[in-house]
Design a protein around this motif. Sequence first.
Motif, short mmCIF file in Angstrom:
data_model
loop_
_atom_site.label_atom_id
_atom_site.label_comp_id
_atom_site.label_asym_id
_atom_site.label_seq_id
_atom_site.Cartn_x
_atom_site.Cartn_y
_atom_site.Cartn_z
N GLY A 48 0.62 -1.22 0.10
CA GLY A 48 -0.06 0.08 -0.11
C GLY A 48 0.94 1.20 -0.06
O GLY A 48 1.96 1.22 0.09
N ASP A 49 0.34 2.34 -0.15
CA ASP A 49 1.00 3.57 -0.20
C ASP A 49 0.61 4.41 0.84
O ASP A 49 1.09 5.78 1.12
N ARG A 50 -0.11 4.05 2.24
CA ARG A 50 -0.18 4.68 3.30
C ARG A 50 -1.03 5.73 3.20
O ARG A 50 -0.90 6.87 3.85
N GLY A 51 -1.76 5.96 2.05
CA GLY A 51 -2.89 6.82 1.87
C GLY A 51 -2.09 8.21 1.60
O GLY A 51 -2.65 9.39 1.80
N GLY A 52 -1.12 8.21 1.01
CA GLY A 52 -0.37 9.67 0.65
C GLY A 52 0.48 10.04 1.61
O GLY A 52 0.93 11.21 1.47
N ARG A 53 0.42 9.58 2.71
CA ARG A 53 1.22 10.50 3.99
C ARG A 53 2.60 10.00 3.84
O ARG A 53 3.00 8.80 3.58
N HIS A 54 3.58 10.87 4.36
CA HIS A 54 4.80 10.57 4.49
C HIS A 54 4.95 9.98 5.84
O HIS A 54 4.47 10.33 6.83
N PRO A 55 5.87 8.89 6.26
CA PRO A 55 6.09 8.52 7.42
C PRO A 55 6.61 9.59 8.29
O PRO A 55 7.36 10.35 7.97
N ARG A 56 6.15 9.26 9.26
CA ARG A 56 6.78 10.29 10.39
C ARG A 56 8.11 9.97 10.59
O ARG A 56 8.79 8.58 10.71
N SER A 57 9.26 10.93 10.72
CA SER A 57 10.62 11.02 11.02
C SER A 57 10.65 10.51 12.56
O SER A 57 10.17 10.77 13.32
N SER A 58 11.91 9.65 12.65
CA SER A 58 12.21 9.12 13.69
C SER A 58 12.91 10.13 14.75
O SER A 58 12.72 10.03 15.96
N THR A 59 13.21 11.43 14.14
CA THR A 59 13.88 12.37 15.10
C THR A 59 12.86 13.61 15.06
O THR A 59 13.10 14.76 14.89
N ALA A 60 11.46 13.30 15.29
CA ALA A 60 10.42 14.32 15.59
C ALA A 60 10.90 15.40 16.73
O ALA A 60 11.30 14.69 17.54
N THR A 61 10.86 16.51 16.30
CA THR A 61 10.84 17.37 17.55
C THR A 61 9.91 17.52 18.35
O THR A 61 8.53 17.55 18.07
N THR A 62 9.99 17.25 19.69
CA THR A 62 8.99 17.51 20.55
C THR A 62 9.07 18.59 21.59
O THR A 62 7.97 18.72 22.21
N SER A 63 9.99 19.38 21.40
CA SER A 63 9.92 20.66 22.42
C SER A 63 9.07 21.84 21.75
O SER A 63 8.67 21.47 20.50
N PHE A 64 8.71 22.65 22.45
CA PHE A 64 7.84 23.70 22.33
C PHE A 64 8.41 24.40 21.04
O PHE A 64 7.76 24.86 20.00
N PHE A 65 9.81 24.75 21.28
CA PHE A 65 10.57 25.76 20.30
C PHE A 65 10.73 25.00 18.78
O PHE A 65 10.45 25.55 17.83
N GLY A 66 10.98 23.63 19.01
CA GLY A 66 10.99 22.99 17.83
C GLY A 66 9.82 22.81 16.91
O GLY A 66 9.95 22.94 15.79
#
Length: 128
Positions: A48-66
């Motif tokens: 499948g193509d995951r509905g056209g969504r890009h997979p989330r990167s493993s280095t997602a920024t979780t801080s408020f400023f990021g």
Amino acid sequence: MSEKLGEVSVSEEEPELETEEASAQAPEAPGGEPPKKTQRGTLPPGGGDRGGRHPRSSTATTSFFGRTAQFLRDTRSEMRRVSWPTANEVKNTTIITLIAVVFFALYLFGIDRVWAFLIEHLRTLLGG
């Protein structure tokens, strides 16, 4: 007791009504079996193509400023894709809007005056 009219034969006998027996099984879908259900978050068989969504990167920024910086970058890139109207288009649509507002204001004022006139005369006729 049938007559032949040209090439068409006509019978005077009563036609028999055909009855369909209800089957215990549900009718099949036009394409055969319905598709099998998959668990949410899993890929269907074959990838499948995951509905056209890009997979989330493993280095997602979780801080408020990021997240704020990412939001501002995304907003800037979206604003570059917007097709902005020209000054002449803005002027024309503003004029059309003002004319429509004035027209409907006068129309509703006229309807209001007609109803007020009719109701007032109805009250006088009924002795109110």
